[in-house]
Design an enzyme around this catalytic site. Structure first.
Site, PDB file in Angstrom:
ATOM      1  N   ARG A 264      -8.358   6.057  -9.699  1.00  0.00           N
ATOM      2  CA  ARG A 264      -7.393   6.211  -8.606  1.00  0.00           C
ATOM      3  C   ARG A 264      -5.969   6.160  -9.154  1.00  0.00           C
ATOM      4  O   ARG A 264      -5.625   5.258  -9.918  1.00  0.00           O
ATOM      5  CB  ARG A 264      -7.583   5.112  -7.555  1.00  0.00           C
ATOM      6  CG  ARG A 264      -8.983   5.124  -6.948  1.00  0.00           C
ATOM      7  CD  ARG A 264      -9.160   4.121  -5.842  1.00  0.00           C
ATOM      8  NE  ARG A 264     -10.545   4.112  -5.382  1.00  0.00           N
ATOM      9  CZ  ARG A 264     -11.022   3.330  -4.410  1.00  0.00           C
ATOM     10  NH1 ARG A 264     -10.198   2.490  -3.792  1.00  0.00           N
ATOM     11  NH2 ARG A 264     -12.291   3.385  -4.053  1.00  0.00           N
ATOM     12  N   ARG A 279      -5.686  -4.153  -8.879  1.00  0.00           N
ATOM     13  CA  ARG A 279      -5.464  -2.745  -8.521  1.00  0.00           C
ATOM     14  C   ARG A 279      -5.275  -1.936  -9.805  1.00  0.00           C
ATOM     15  O   ARG A 279      -4.210  -1.918 -10.405  1.00  0.00           O
ATOM     16  CB  ARG A 279      -4.235  -2.623  -7.613  1.00  0.00           C
ATOM     17  CG  ARG A 279      -4.155  -1.294  -6.863  1.00  0.00           C
ATOM     18  CD  ARG A 279      -2.968  -1.286  -5.910  1.00  0.00           C
ATOM     19  NE  ARG A 279      -3.091  -2.297  -4.876  1.00  0.00           N
ATOM     20  CZ  ARG A 279      -3.759  -2.124  -3.733  1.00  0.00           C
ATOM     21  NH1 ARG A 279      -4.359  -0.986  -3.498  1.00  0.00           N
ATOM     22  NH2 ARG A 279      -3.810  -3.101  -2.841  1.00  0.00           N
ATOM     23  N   GLU A 351      -9.820  -8.524  -0.794  1.00  0.00           N
ATOM     24  CA  GLU A 351     -10.901  -7.570  -0.550  1.00  0.00           C
ATOM     25  C   GLU A 351     -11.743  -7.343  -1.804  1.00  0.00           C
ATOM     26  O   GLU A 351     -11.232  -7.122  -2.890  1.00  0.00           O
ATOM     27  CB  GLU A 351     -10.312  -6.238  -0.091  1.00  0.00           C
ATOM     28  CG  GLU A 351     -11.366  -5.162   0.163  1.00  0.00           C
ATOM     29  CD  GLU A 351     -10.780  -3.775   0.326  1.00  0.00           C
ATOM     30  OE1 GLU A 351     -11.531  -2.802   0.138  1.00  0.00           O
ATOM     31  OE2 GLU A 351      -9.567  -3.663   0.625  1.00  0.00           O
ATOM     32  N   SER A 354     -15.629  -2.923   1.089  1.00  0.00           N
ATOM     33  CA  SER A 354     -15.292  -2.320   2.382  1.00  0.00           C
ATOM     34  C   SER A 354     -16.508  -1.526   2.834  1.00  0.00           C
ATOM     35  O   SER A 354     -16.961  -0.625   2.125  1.00  0.00           O
ATOM     36  CB  SER A 354     -14.074  -1.400   2.230  1.00  0.00           C
ATOM     37  OG  SER A 354     -13.601  -0.986   3.487  1.00  0.00           O
ATOM     38  N   ARG A 392     -13.427  -6.810  -9.510  1.00  0.00           N
ATOM     39  CA  ARG A 392     -12.963  -7.880  -8.623  1.00  0.00           C
ATOM     40  C   ARG A 392     -13.974  -9.022  -8.556  1.00  0.00           C
ATOM     41  O   ARG A 392     -13.593 -10.180  -8.353  1.00  0.00           O
ATOM     42  CB  ARG A 392     -12.660  -7.323  -7.230  1.00  0.00           C
ATOM     43  CG  ARG A 392     -11.465  -6.381  -7.231  1.00  0.00           C
ATOM     44  CD  ARG A 392     -10.962  -6.073  -5.841  1.00  0.00           C
ATOM     45  NE  ARG A 392      -9.811  -5.172  -5.885  1.00  0.00           N
ATOM     46  CZ  ARG A 392      -9.013  -4.913  -4.856  1.00  0.00           C
ATOM     47  NH1 ARG A 392      -9.241  -5.489  -3.684  1.00  0.00           N
ATOM     48  NH2 ARG A 392      -7.994  -4.080  -4.976  1.00  0.00           N
TER      49      ARG A 392
END
Length: 430
Positions: A264, A279, A351, A354, A392
């Site tokens: 990303r 991130r 988070e 999701s 994560r």
């Protein structure tokens, strides 16, 4: 993509519901284009009827030996008008298609209304954050102390937002992914798949990444060939397995699990989470994907979310589940649960998964269908969720299992994957 028929019949209601997502649907532009489409389509149908009538009359005249010159001339005029009408109708339909590609999904009626994450609703909280007899460090300092996490070297190799792991930390990262795959494929009924990490534009369009989020993607230009994209999530290639397919109903739900790297550009997140692994431009994720009968999709959303939670429970990591509000959901989702793990180093829940039901939004783009009880093709519902984000999860383990001497205890669930290693020790420790 939204159902065009629903927009035509419930335009104002759809626009009102989309407004809860802070999306303004250009109702007037849709009405103008839809009116033209209707007018052109009616005229085209009339011309098709006239063409058929002339064909019949010409055939009858020829059978009687009559002169068909006038009829042929009139028929040619109708055919020309029909060709022009069909061309215009195709252009209008393409314009409508492009309009709809930029419109997000409608929130399910159970989704709380709100503009931002502040309006998300906590569904449940599991586990109690541990108390430490020392000031807990974040994963960056823990990794540096272990001598196994190097952002400087990664920066030299690639740039910012990359990480380099070595030794036992790299093994722990691998162990996490293997553990997740084993649980989901061995206990939760998912079929493991290995997929391409580069996909074409049709695949990105099918799951909703294109055209809206192209700036968030890494594109690979190829001389004389179609541009490809590095996958931002395994959701893209896995969901596209059923693109253009009609799935036998007895096979539903299809359940796939896939471990892959994700890429990303994070174009819209500069300045956010620049420290550490939260991130990154490249990270690993174990993705859960289901293709379901519409009557079961919300039941299966709860099941899928539970499968992701099971990993955190096995790892004994505290977490909470949040129901996202209308303004905080992803573009394609009709309903989303975020699972947030407790990070002692940040003193915050962050988070880690999701889980979403997209209803028929993606399936309509992909033309992914099944045959209903009447034998007619009907759009599937698609669902997915992280089960979990590997990096994560590693961060959460480092921070929740840290000890005062800088070492990190390996969770019991991962011991069988670590070749007998029970503790990650700091550099130079014996």
């Amino acid at each position: 993509m939204l159902d065009p028929q629903r927009l035509r019949s419930e335009l104002d209601a759809v626009a009102s519901r989309l407004a809860t997502r802070s999306f303004v649907l250009d109702v007037q532009a849709f009405r103008v284009l839809e009116e033209e489409r209707r007018t052109v389509q009616i005229r085209t149908q009339e011309l098709q009827t006239a063409r058929n009538q002339f064909s019949k009359r010409i055939g009858q005249a020829k059978a009687k030996g009559e002169d068909t010159t006038v009829l042929m001339a009139e028929s040619a005029g109708i055919n020309a008008a029909l060709a022009e009408g069909e061309k215009r109708l195709e252009a209008i339909q393409e314009q409508q298609q492009q309009q709809l590609l930029g419109v997000p999904n409608l929130p399910h009626e159970s989704v709380p209304v709100g503009k931002s994450a502040e309006s998300n609703v906590e569904a449940r909280r599991v586990g109690t954050p541990a108390t430490f007899g020392f000031a807990p460090k974040d994963h960056v300092d823990i990794g540096a102390g272990l001598g196994l996490l190097d952002f400087e070297a990664a920066g030299k190799i690639a740039g910012s937002r990359f990480a380099l792991m070595t030794g036992s930390l790299a093994r722990l990262h691998r162990a996490i992914a293997q553990f997740m795959l084993d649980v989901h494929s061995g206990e939760h009924g998912y079929t493991e798949v290995y997929v391409p990490y580069l996909v074409n534009a049709d695949s990105m369009r099918g799951t909703g990444q294109l055209p809206k989020f192209e700036e968030d993607l890494f594109a690979v230009e190829r001389h004389g060939a179609e541009k490809l994209y590095l996958i931002p999530t395994a959701e893209v290639p896995v969901t596209n397995i059923v693109r253009g397919e009609i799935v036998p109903p007895e096979l539903l739900p299809l359940k796939f699990v896939c471990h892959s790297p994700c890429f990303r550009s994070e174009a819209g997140s500069y300045g956010r989470d620049t420290r550490g692994m939260i991130r990154q431009h490249q990270f690993d994720k174990v993705e859960l994907v289901q293709m379901a009968h519409p009557s079961r999709s919300y039941e299966l959303l709860e099941e899928l979310t539970g499968h992701a939670e099971a990993i955190l429970n096995r790892l004994e990591l505290p977490y909470r589940v949040m129901t996202l509000c209308t303004g905080d959901m992803g573009f394609s989702a009709a309903k989303t649960y975020d699972i947030e793990v407790w990070l002692p180093g940040q003193q915050a829940y962050r988070e880690i998964s999701s889980c979403s039901n997209f209803e028929s939004f993606q399936a309509r783009r992909m033309q992914a269908r099944f045959r209903n009880e009447k034998g007619k093709p009907e759009l599937l519902h698609t669902l997915n969720g992280s089960g979990l984000a590997v990096g994560r999860t590693l961060v959460a383990i480092l921070e929740n299992y840290q000890r005062a001497d800088g070492s990190v205890v390996v969770p019991k669930a991962l011991l069988s994957y670590m070749a007998g290693m029970e503790v990650l020790l700091p550099s130079g420790a014996i």
